[in-house]
Structures are given as C-alpha cells and as structure tokens.
Design a protein around this motif. Structure first.
Motif, PDB file in Angstrom:
ATOM      1  N   ASP A  10       0.648  -2.991   1.675  1.00 23.49           N
ATOM      2  CA  ASP A  10       0.057  -1.935   0.854  1.00 23.49           C
ATOM      3  C   ASP A  10      -1.157  -2.528   0.147  1.00 23.49           C
ATOM      4  O   ASP A  10      -1.019  -3.191  -0.881  1.00 23.49           O
ATOM      5  CB  ASP A  10       1.083  -1.423  -0.152  1.00 23.49           C
ATOM      6  N   ARG A  13      -1.694  -1.657  -3.644  1.00 21.76           N
ATOM      7  CA  ARG A  13      -0.784  -2.299  -4.596  1.00 21.76           C
ATOM      8  C   ARG A  13      -0.774  -3.812  -4.443  1.00 21.76           C
ATOM      9  O   ARG A  13      -0.116  -4.500  -5.211  1.00 21.76           O
ATOM     10  CB  ARG A  13       0.646  -1.766  -4.434  1.00 21.76           C
ATOM     11  N   VAL A  15       0.431  -5.655  -1.822  1.00 16.06           N
ATOM     12  CA  VAL A  15       1.716  -6.108  -1.299  1.00 16.06           C
ATOM     13  C   VAL A  15       1.531  -6.677   0.108  1.00 16.06           C
ATOM     14  O   VAL A  15       0.936  -6.036   0.973  1.00 16.06           O
ATOM     15  CB  VAL A  15       2.745  -4.952  -1.277  1.00 16.06           C
ATOM     16  N   HIS A  17       3.533  -9.472   3.236  1.00 15.18           N
ATOM     17  CA  HIS A  17       4.750 -10.190   3.606  1.00 15.18           C
ATOM     18  C   HIS A  17       4.437 -11.239   4.653  1.00 15.18           C
ATOM     19  O   HIS A  17       3.496 -11.103   5.427  1.00 15.18           O
ATOM     20  CB  HIS A  17       5.878  -9.248   4.047  1.00 15.18           C
ATOM     21  N   PHE A  61       0.431 -14.423  -6.301  1.00 13.97           N
ATOM     22  CA  PHE A  61       1.392 -13.427  -5.846  1.00 13.97           C
ATOM     23  C   PHE A  61       2.774 -13.814  -6.354  1.00 13.97           C
ATOM     24  O   PHE A  61       3.081 -15.001  -6.469  1.00 13.97           O
ATOM     25  CB  PHE A  61       1.463 -13.383  -4.311  1.00 13.97           C
ATOM     26  N   THR A  64       8.624 -10.543  -4.423  1.00 14.68           N
ATOM     27  CA  THR A  64       9.279  -9.318  -4.877  1.00 14.68           C
ATOM     28  C   THR A  64      10.462  -8.926  -4.016  1.00 14.68           C
ATOM     29  O   THR A  64      11.287  -8.118  -4.442  1.00 14.68           O
ATOM     30  CB  THR A  64       8.274  -8.146  -4.950  1.00 14.68           C
ATOM     31  N   GLN A  70       8.456 -10.606   0.963  1.00 10.91           N
ATOM     32  CA  GLN A  70       7.393  -9.741   0.451  1.00 10.91           C
ATOM     33  C   GLN A  70       6.908 -10.249  -0.907  1.00 10.91           C
ATOM     34  O   GLN A  70       7.707 -10.601  -1.774  1.00 10.91           O
ATOM     35  CB  GLN A  70       7.900  -8.315   0.310  1.00 10.91           C
ATOM     36  N   THR A  72       3.872  -9.588  -4.148  1.00 10.09           N
ATOM     37  CA  THR A  72       2.977  -8.619  -4.777  1.00 10.09           C
ATOM     38  C   THR A  72       1.913  -9.356  -5.585  1.00 10.09           C
ATOM     39  O   THR A  72       2.233 -10.270  -6.359  1.00 10.09           O
ATOM     40  CB  THR A  72       3.759  -7.659  -5.691  1.00 10.09           C
ATOM     41  N   GLN A  74      -0.525 -10.455  -8.330  1.00 11.00           N
ATOM     42  CA  GLN A  74      -0.506 -10.403  -9.798  1.00 11.00           C
ATOM     43  C   GLN A  74      -1.897 -10.575 -10.394  1.00 11.00           C
ATOM     44  O   GLN A  74      -2.227  -9.935 -11.383  1.00 11.00           O
ATOM     45  CB  GLN A  74       0.428 -11.484 -10.354  1.00 11.00           C
TER      46      GLN A  74
END
Length: 79
Positions: A10, A13, A15, A17, A61, A64, A70, A72, A74
């Motif tokens: 994403d 956002r 995100v 992986h 990151f 999450t 995965q 996310t 920061q």
C-alpha cells in the motif's frame, strides 16, 4: 548478512512486505546496508534509489505483521 526483495502493499500508507523466496546470503557486506533490530521490530534503510537517483533517505519501518513479514513506514527524509 542477507539480501532480500520487498513488495509494496500500500504505497499511500507506506506498507511493504519481504518476499521470503528472495532471501539469500550476501558474500560480502555493502557499506550502505539496511539494518533490522529484532527486539524493536524496526527496519532502517539508509537510502531508496531508482534509476540511479536517491529518492528518499533514512527510511524507518516498523514490523506490523510478523507472519507475513509486513512493515509500515514510520519516517523518512528527502535528499
């Protein structure tokens, strides 16, 4: 040290992986290597480059979802 590839889940956002099938051992350690702190779940990437240009630096990151590897976004900086 390991080499691996990541997939953007994403972009809006931040995100991503890890693609487990791309994980391999590096024969030598590059000077600008990303680091992962297992105790905090934090992944730090010194620079994100595309077509020879640095797009972002100091990307941080947080893990999450450990089962899907995965992370996310920061924070980051622009050069």
């Amino acid at each position: 040290m390991l080499s691996l590839s990541m997939h953007i889940d994403d972009l809006g956002r931040g995100v991503i992986h890890v693609l487990p099938e791309t994980i391999s051992v590096l024969p030598s350690v590059p000077s600008d290597i990303a680091t992962y702190n297992e105790s905090t779940g934090q992944l730090r990437i010194p620079a994100l480059k595309a077509n020879g240009q640095t797009l972002f630096t100091n990307l941080v990151f947080n893990l999450t979802n450990a089962s899907t590897l995965q992370f996310t976004l920061q924070s980051f900086q622009q050069p």
